[in-house]
Design a protein around this motif. Structure first.
Motif, PDB file in Angstrom:
ATOM      1  N   GLN A   1       0.826  -1.192   0.000  1.00 47.89           N
ATOM      2  CA  GLN A   1       0.000   0.000   0.000  1.00 47.89           C
ATOM      3  C   GLN A   1       0.876   1.264   0.000  1.00 47.89           C
ATOM      4  N   LYS A   2       2.020   1.185   0.665  1.00 43.20           N
ATOM      5  CA  LYS A   2       2.934   2.314   0.708  1.00 43.20           C
ATOM      6  C   LYS A   2       3.526   2.583  -0.677  1.00 43.20           C
ATOM      7  N   ASN A   3       3.877   1.497  -1.421  1.00 40.53           N
ATOM      8  CA  ASN A   3       4.410   1.661  -2.771  1.00 40.53           C
ATOM      9  C   ASN A   3       3.383   2.350  -3.676  1.00 40.53           C
ATOM     10  N   LEU A   4       2.119   1.932  -3.514  1.00 39.61           N
ATOM     11  CA  LEU A   4       1.062   2.558  -4.320  1.00 39.61           C
ATOM     12  C   LEU A   4       0.892   4.026  -3.951  1.00 39.61           C
ATOM     13  N   TRP A   5       0.929   4.276  -2.661  1.00 41.00           N
ATOM     14  CA  TRP A   5       0.729   5.655  -2.203  1.00 41.00           C
ATOM     15  C   TRP A   5       1.880   6.555  -2.649  1.00 41.00           C
ATOM     16  N   ASP A   6       3.094   5.985  -2.664  1.00 38.36           N
ATOM     17  CA  ASP A   6       4.242   6.757  -3.139  1.00 38.36           C
ATOM     18  C   ASP A   6       4.085   7.123  -4.614  1.00 38.36           C
ATOM     19  N   LYS A  18       1.234   7.802  -5.875  1.00 41.10           N
ATOM     20  CA  LYS A  18      -0.016   8.563  -5.913  1.00 41.10           C
ATOM     21  C   LYS A  18      -1.181   7.726  -6.426  1.00 41.10           C
ATOM     22  N   ILE A  19      -1.110   6.404  -6.103  1.00 39.31           N
ATOM     23  CA  ILE A  19      -2.202   5.492  -6.481  1.00 39.31           C
ATOM     24  C   ILE A  19      -2.924   5.073  -5.214  1.00 39.31           C
ATOM     25  N   GLY A  20      -4.232   5.058  -5.249  1.00 43.33           N
ATOM     26  CA  GLY A  20      -5.010   4.705  -4.078  1.00 43.33           C
ATOM     27  C   GLY A  20      -5.235   5.909  -3.194  1.00 43.33           C
ATOM     28  N   SER A  21      -5.974   5.661  -2.077  1.00 40.86           N
ATOM     29  CA  SER A  21      -6.308   6.763  -1.174  1.00 40.86           C
ATOM     30  C   SER A  21      -5.389   6.757   0.060  1.00 40.86           C
ATOM     31  N   GLU A  22      -5.316   7.908   0.657  1.00 43.34           N
ATOM     32  CA  GLU A  22      -4.509   8.034   1.891  1.00 43.34           C
ATOM     33  C   GLU A  22      -5.107   7.191   3.011  1.00 43.34           C
ATOM     34  N   GLN A  73      -4.823   2.881   7.058  1.00 40.34           N
ATOM     35  CA  GLN A  73      -5.418   1.674   7.634  1.00 40.34           C
ATOM     36  C   GLN A  73      -4.433   0.515   7.612  1.00 40.34           C
ATOM     37  N   ALA A  74      -3.702   0.364   6.499  1.00 38.36           N
ATOM     38  CA  ALA A  74      -2.703  -0.704   6.392  1.00 38.36           C
ATOM     39  C   ALA A  74      -1.593  -0.510   7.428  1.00 38.36           C
ATOM     40  N   GLN A  75      -1.197   0.766   7.614  1.00 38.91           N
ATOM     41  CA  GLN A  75      -0.142   1.054   8.602  1.00 38.91           C
ATOM     42  C   GLN A  75      -0.619   0.729  10.019  1.00 38.91           C
TER      43      GLN A  75
END
Length: 379
Positions: free
Chosen positions: A150-155, A157-161, A166-168
């Protein structure tokens, strides 16, 4: 003998017959304040005394003398000690308590055995905690992988914060769960808190134990022993950390060299004293907690002191302290001389002399009660 009786009888007759008349004459002369007459009377009396001395000399009357023992003084090191009692202790003595309730499935030690810090002494049944650890570790591994993706996606800019947070949160929660269960599981293992000797074991293998019971065993470390005691508050400032102490163990008949390692900062109002601790070596492991010890603490040292036996010091009617010395010494004879002295401290059976005596003076040590100033001494 007849001569002595004759002189004694004559003296008594003269004394009884002439006493009133002589007293009257002397009194009248004193009242008259006639200096010439008084001097003449004094000369007559001195002449009579000289005749008596000559008569005694012809009779071989021996002058008063005494047989004594003497001691030549020398500079010496004088130490004063504070003598008190204390109790042997060690800070490394403990009852090992169980931290987990359950059956004692293993007991690895017995009384008298040496153990090292961290050594496993026994184990308590974990009631399935080890299986729970494995399950929680799997959950944590999955939560960690999910968070990393989820962090890779967020880095990128894919997916929601919200998905990233929640994953963290799930990963952190799973990590804490593993840590908590492992902490509980570690309480099922009984370990030695320090190196020492198993003094006594109170349980047996297979017995159910709980944190509320008295303890599983007692461990004692005899290599870090000390004596604790209380010292009068008048010694505040006189004792310092590192001061040497003689520690005598009555039960062992041995004396150990210790040092003051701690001085208390609180004066007990009930007995006006403060506590100290004296470290004591224990190379033979003979010291035990609660043994009674006698302490001799050095609180005063004079490197060039003059000391005399305490029993030779006397006191006169004016409260002066004095001793008798031998002067005009020739061979085994001398003359007694009264010497006023100023005393220092006493230790054991000797006392320091601050003034009045010096090294090489010869003092009378035996027979002091039978002599007087000026008497002839034989030794």
């Amino acid at each position: 003998m007849k001569k002595i009786l004759f002189i004694s009888t004559l003296s008594l007759l003269l004394f009884s017959c002439g006493k009133k008349e002589d007293n009257a004459n002397i009194d009248s002369l004193i009242k008259s304040k006639n200096v010439t007459a008084l001097q003449a009377k004094k000369a007559l009396i001195q002449a009579d005394l000289s005749k008596i001395d000559e008569a005694l000399a012809t009779l071989d009357v021996k002058k008063e003398e005494a047989l004594v023992s003497v001691l030549a003084l020398k500079d010496t090191v004088f130490s004063h000690y504070l003598e008190i009692q204390g109790s042997v202790n060690t800070k490394e003595i403990i009852l090992v308590q169980p931290e987990f309730q359950g059956t004692l499935v293993s007991l690895n030690v017995k009384a008298g055995q040496r153990v090292s810090k961290g050594q496993v002494l026994g184990r308590i049944d974990d009631a399935g905690l080890s299986q729970q650890v494995a399950s929680l570790e799997n959950q944590y591994a999955l939560a960690k992988t999910t968070f990393e993706r989820q962090k890779n996606l967020w880095d990128q800019k894919i997916g929601s914060e919200m998905q990233y947070l929640q994953a963290q949160t799930q990963m952190i929660s799973a990590q804490r769960g593993v840590a908590q269960i492992k902490a509980q599981l570690s309480k099922t293992v009984v370990r030695a808190p320090f190196s020492g000797t198993i003094d006594e074991v109170f349980v047996e293998k297979g017995q159910v134990v709980a944190p509320s019971q008295q303890g599983l065993m007692r461990i004692v470390n005899l290599s870090n022993m000390y004596v604790s005691t209380s010292v009068p508050e008048t010694y505040i400032g006189k004792l310092k950390v590192g001061t040497e102490v003689d520690v005598f163990l009555t039960s062992l008949g041995k004396t150990y060299k210790g040092r003051v390692r701690q001085i208390g900062n609180f004066v007990n109002p009930s007995n006006r004293s403060f506590g100290i601790e004296v470290s004591v070596p224990n190379p033979e492991n003979l010291l035990r907690p609660n043994q009674v010890a006698s302490l001799k603490i050095t609180d005063y040292i004079s490197k060039n002191a003059v000391v005399v036996p305490t029993n030779v010091i006397q006191e006169d009617g004016e409260k002066n302290k004095f001793v008798y010395t031998a002067i005009n010494v020739s061979g085994k004879t001398g003359t007694a001389k009264k010497v006023i002295v100023k005393l220092g401290q006493s230790s054991g059976n000797v006392t320091e002399i601050l003034s009045g005596l010096s090294a090489d003076d010869i003092i009378v040590t035996e027979g002091v009660n039978s002599i007087s100033d000026g008497m002839k001494l034989n030794f």
